[in-house]
Design a protein around this motif. Structure first.
Motif, PDB file in Angstrom:
ATOM      1  N   VAL A  79       0.843  -1.198   0.000  1.00 44.15           N
ATOM      2  CA  VAL A  79       0.000   0.000   0.000  1.00 44.15           C
ATOM      3  C   VAL A  79       0.879   1.248   0.000  1.00 44.15           C
ATOM      4  CG1 VAL A  79      -1.683   1.290   1.385  1.00 44.15           C
ATOM      5  CG2 VAL A  79      -1.865  -1.186   1.185  1.00 44.15           C
ATOM      6  N   ARG A  80       0.482   2.231  -0.797  1.00 47.20           N
ATOM      7  CA  ARG A  80       1.189   3.512  -0.790  1.00 47.20           C
ATOM      8  C   ARG A  80       0.713   4.333   0.402  1.00 47.20           C
ATOM      9  NH1 ARG A  80       1.651   5.513  -6.989  1.00 47.20           N
ATOM     10  NH2 ARG A  80       3.877   5.635  -6.588  1.00 47.20           N
ATOM     11  N   GLY A  81       1.606   5.122   0.933  1.00 46.50           N
ATOM     12  CA  GLY A  81       1.250   5.995   2.035  1.00 46.50           C
ATOM     13  C   GLY A  81       1.904   5.562   3.334  1.00 46.50           C
ATOM     14  N   ALA A  82       1.505   6.251   4.383  1.00 47.54           N
ATOM     15  CA  ALA A  82       2.157   6.083   5.677  1.00 47.54           C
ATOM     16  C   ALA A  82       2.025   4.668   6.235  1.00 47.54           C
ATOM     17  CB  ALA A  82       1.620   7.104   6.665  1.00 47.54           C
ATOM     18  N   ILE A  83       0.838   4.082   6.139  1.00 46.70           N
ATOM     19  CA  ILE A  83       0.672   2.735   6.693  1.00 46.70           C
ATOM     20  C   ILE A  83       1.509   1.718   5.909  1.00 46.70           C
ATOM     21  CG2 ILE A  83      -1.406   2.068   5.424  1.00 46.70           C
ATOM     22  CD1 ILE A  83      -2.327   0.752   8.148  1.00 46.70           C
ATOM     23  N   ASP A 117       4.374   2.443   4.454  1.00 41.91           N
ATOM     24  CA  ASP A 117       5.744   2.678   4.916  1.00 41.91           C
ATOM     25  C   ASP A 117       5.999   1.970   6.236  1.00 41.91           C
ATOM     26  OD1 ASP A 117       6.176   4.313   2.696  1.00 41.91           O
ATOM     27  OD2 ASP A 117       5.841   6.180   3.821  1.00 41.91           O
ATOM     28  N   LEU A 118       5.052   2.090   7.152  1.00 44.91           N
ATOM     29  CA  LEU A 118       5.185   1.424   8.448  1.00 44.91           C
ATOM     30  C   LEU A 118       5.242  -0.088   8.270  1.00 44.91           C
ATOM     31  CD1 LEU A 118       5.213   1.510  11.563  1.00 44.91           C
ATOM     32  CD2 LEU A 118       2.696   1.479  11.470  1.00 44.91           C
ATOM     33  N   ALA A 119       4.382  -0.618   7.430  1.00 42.34           N
ATOM     34  CA  ALA A 119       4.343  -2.066   7.202  1.00 42.34           C
ATOM     35  C   ALA A 119       5.656  -2.567   6.610  1.00 42.34           C
ATOM     36  CB  ALA A 119       3.174  -2.417   6.280  1.00 42.34           C
ATOM     37  N   ARG A 120       6.198  -1.840   5.648  1.00 43.48           N
ATOM     38  CA  ARG A 120       7.474  -2.241   5.047  1.00 43.48           C
ATOM     39  C   ARG A 120       8.614  -2.146   6.051  1.00 43.48           C
ATOM     40  NH1 ARG A 120       4.658   0.051   0.953  1.00 43.48           N
ATOM     41  NH2 ARG A 120       5.443   2.156   1.334  1.00 43.48           N
ATOM     42  N   ASP A 121       8.608  -1.084   6.860  1.00 45.10           N
ATOM     43  CA  ASP A 121       9.646  -0.944   7.887  1.00 45.10           C
ATOM     44  C   ASP A 121       9.565  -2.087   8.896  1.00 45.10           C
ATOM     45  OD1 ASP A 121      10.550   1.367   6.682  1.00 45.10           O
ATOM     46  OD2 ASP A 121       9.614   2.727   8.132  1.00 45.10           O
ATOM     47  N   GLU A 181      10.121   4.234  19.484  1.00 43.52           N
ATOM     48  CA  GLU A 181      10.818   5.311  20.193  1.00 43.52           C
ATOM     49  C   GLU A 181      12.283   4.954  20.420  1.00 43.52           C
ATOM     50  OE1 GLU A 181       8.365   5.988  23.652  1.00 43.52           O
ATOM     51  OE2 GLU A 181       7.266   7.591  22.626  1.00 43.52           O
ATOM     52  N   SER A 182      12.565   3.709  20.764  1.00 44.42           N
ATOM     53  CA  SER A 182      13.955   3.302  20.995  1.00 44.42           C
ATOM     54  C   SER A 182      14.764   3.336  19.699  1.00 44.42           C
ATOM     55  CB  SER A 182      14.018   1.914  21.630  1.00 44.42           C
ATOM     56  OG  SER A 182      13.644   0.920  20.702  1.00 44.42           O
ATOM     57  N   ALA A 183      14.083   3.247  18.565  1.00 37.38           N
ATOM     58  CA  ALA A 183      14.752   3.309  17.263  1.00 37.38           C
ATOM     59  C   ALA A 183      14.848   4.746  16.746  1.00 37.38           C
ATOM     60  CB  ALA A 183      14.007   2.437  16.251  1.00 37.38           C
ATOM     61  N   GLY A 184      14.317   5.708  17.512  1.00 39.69           N
ATOM     62  CA  GLY A 184      14.392   7.106  17.115  1.00 39.69           C
ATOM     63  C   GLY A 184      13.362   7.512  16.087  1.00 39.69           C
ATOM     64  N   ALA A 185      12.212   6.863  16.098  1.00 36.51           N
ATOM     65  CA  ALA A 185      11.160   7.149  15.113  1.00 36.51           C
ATOM     66  C   ALA A 185      10.648   8.579  15.246  1.00 36.51           C
ATOM     67  CB  ALA A 185      10.009   6.167  15.293  1.00 36.51           C
ATOM     68  N   SER A 186      10.188   9.103  14.128  1.00 37.57           N
ATOM     69  CA  SER A 186       9.632  10.456  14.093  1.00 37.57           C
ATOM     70  C   SER A 186       8.245  10.479  14.721  1.00 37.57           C
ATOM     71  CB  SER A 186       9.538  10.939  12.640  1.00 37.57           C
ATOM     72  OG  SER A 186       8.566  10.168  11.950  1.00 37.57           O
ATOM     73  N   THR A 187       7.788  11.682  15.009  1.00 39.05           N
ATOM     74  CA  THR A 187       6.429  11.870  15.513  1.00 39.05           C
ATOM     75  C   THR A 187       5.421  11.352  14.498  1.00 39.05           C
ATOM     76  OG1 THR A 187       7.122  13.793  16.799  1.00 39.05           O
ATOM     77  CG2 THR A 187       4.773  13.582  16.341  1.00 39.05           C
ATOM     78  N   ALA A 188       5.681  11.588  13.226  1.00 39.30           N
ATOM     79  CA  ALA A 188       4.769  11.121  12.174  1.00 39.30           C
ATOM     80  C   ALA A 188       4.675   9.600  12.180  1.00 39.30           C
ATOM     81  CB  ALA A 188       5.231  11.624  10.815  1.00 39.30           C
ATOM     82  N   ALA A 189       5.787   8.911  12.382  1.00 33.41           N
ATOM     83  CA  ALA A 189       5.774   7.441  12.429  1.00 33.41           C
ATOM     84  C   ALA A 189       4.964   6.955  13.625  1.00 33.41           C
ATOM     85  CB  ALA A 189       7.194   6.893  12.489  1.00 33.41           C
ATOM     86  N   LEU A 190       5.103   7.628  14.745  1.00 33.43           N
ATOM     87  CA  LEU A 190       4.340   7.242  15.939  1.00 33.43           C
ATOM     88  C   LEU A 190       2.847   7.501  15.740  1.00 33.43           C
ATOM     89  CD1 LEU A 190       6.847   8.541  18.612  1.00 33.43           C
ATOM     90  CD2 LEU A 190       6.296   6.148  18.120  1.00 33.43           C
ATOM     91  N   GLU A 191       2.509   8.579  15.051  1.00 32.81           N
ATOM     92  CA  GLU A 191       1.103   8.862  14.747  1.00 32.81           C
ATOM     93  C   GLU A 191       0.538   7.805  13.806  1.00 32.81           C
ATOM     94  OE1 GLU A 191       1.232  12.872  13.271  1.00 32.81           O
ATOM     95  OE2 GLU A 191       1.406  13.708  15.292  1.00 32.81           O
ATOM     96  N   THR A 192       1.322   7.401  12.818  1.00 29.38           N
ATOM     97  CA  THR A 192       0.886   6.352  11.895  1.00 29.38           C
ATOM     98  C   THR A 192       0.672   5.050  12.646  1.00 29.38           C
ATOM     99  OG1 THR A 192       2.026   7.389  10.043  1.00 29.38           O
ATOM    100  CG2 THR A 192       1.520   5.033   9.837  1.00 29.38           C
ATOM    101  N   LEU A 193       1.576   4.738  13.557  1.00 31.64           N
ATOM    102  CA  LEU A 193       1.419   3.544  14.382  1.00 31.64           C
ATOM    103  C   LEU A 193       0.112   3.607  15.160  1.00 31.64           C
ATOM    104  CD1 LEU A 193       2.435   0.919  15.734  1.00 31.64           C
ATOM    105  CD2 LEU A 193       3.620   2.382  17.388  1.00 31.64           C
ATOM    106  N   GLU A 250      -2.621   5.258  14.471  1.00 26.08           N
ATOM    107  CA  GLU A 250      -3.747   5.115  13.547  1.00 26.08           C
ATOM    108  C   GLU A 250      -3.899   3.661  13.101  1.00 26.08           C
ATOM    109  OE1 GLU A 250      -2.962   7.934  10.426  1.00 26.08           O
ATOM    110  OE2 GLU A 250      -3.065   9.620  11.816  1.00 26.08           O
ATOM    111  N   ALA A 251      -2.778   3.020  12.800  1.00 26.01           N
ATOM    112  CA  ALA A 251      -2.818   1.615  12.391  1.00 26.01           C
ATOM    113  C   ALA A 251      -3.340   0.744  13.527  1.00 26.01           C
ATOM    114  CB  ALA A 251      -1.430   1.149  11.954  1.00 26.01           C
ATOM    115  N   TRP A 252      -2.907   1.035  14.735  1.00 26.08           N
ATOM    116  CA  TRP A 252      -3.374   0.267  15.885  1.00 26.08           C
ATOM    117  C   TRP A 252      -4.884   0.398  16.058  1.00 26.08           C
ATOM    118  CZ3 TRP A 252      -1.291  -3.474  18.740  1.00 26.08           C
ATOM    119  CH2 TRP A 252      -2.017  -3.910  19.848  1.00 26.08           C
ATOM    120  N   THR A 253      -5.395   1.606  15.862  1.00 24.21           N
ATOM    121  CA  THR A 253      -6.842   1.839  15.972  1.00 24.21           C
ATOM    122  C   THR A 253      -7.589   0.977  14.952  1.00 24.21           C
ATOM    123  OG1 THR A 253      -6.508   4.081  16.799  1.00 24.21           O
ATOM    124  CG2 THR A 253      -8.655   3.601  15.825  1.00 24.21           C
TER     125      THR A 253
END
Length: 69
Positions: free
Chosen positions: A14-18, A20-24, A46-58, A60-63
């Motif tokens: 899938v294109r987009g933030a989710i 990106d998260l899935a591939r990572d 957080e321990s990997a130094g993720a951005s605020t945007a990555a945490l927000e995507t996480l 949203e994905a969790w929801t």
């Protein structure tokens, strides 16, 4: 990979933030498999130094993941 990680793999194409998260997550040998709780994944990113945007995507994905149950 089971639980949230397993669910997330369906978005690797899938294109987009989710996507990106899935591939990572798929490429991360240390991606947690248990316990299947949001805090586990937040701590990992957080321990990997993720951005605020990555945490927000996480979050949203969790929801989405939690809503499917």
């Amino acid at each position: 990979m089971s639980g949230f990680g397993g669910w997330l793999t369906q978005f690797t194409q899938v294109r987009g933030a989710i996507g990106d998260l899935a591939r990572d997550a798929a490429a991360d040998a240390d991606w947690p498999d248990e316990p299947d709780e949001l805090e586990t994944y937040v701590d990992h990113l957080e321990s990997a130094g993720a951005s605020t945007a990555a945490l927000e995507t996480l979050a949203e994905a969790w929801t989405q993941y939690a809503a499917r149950q």
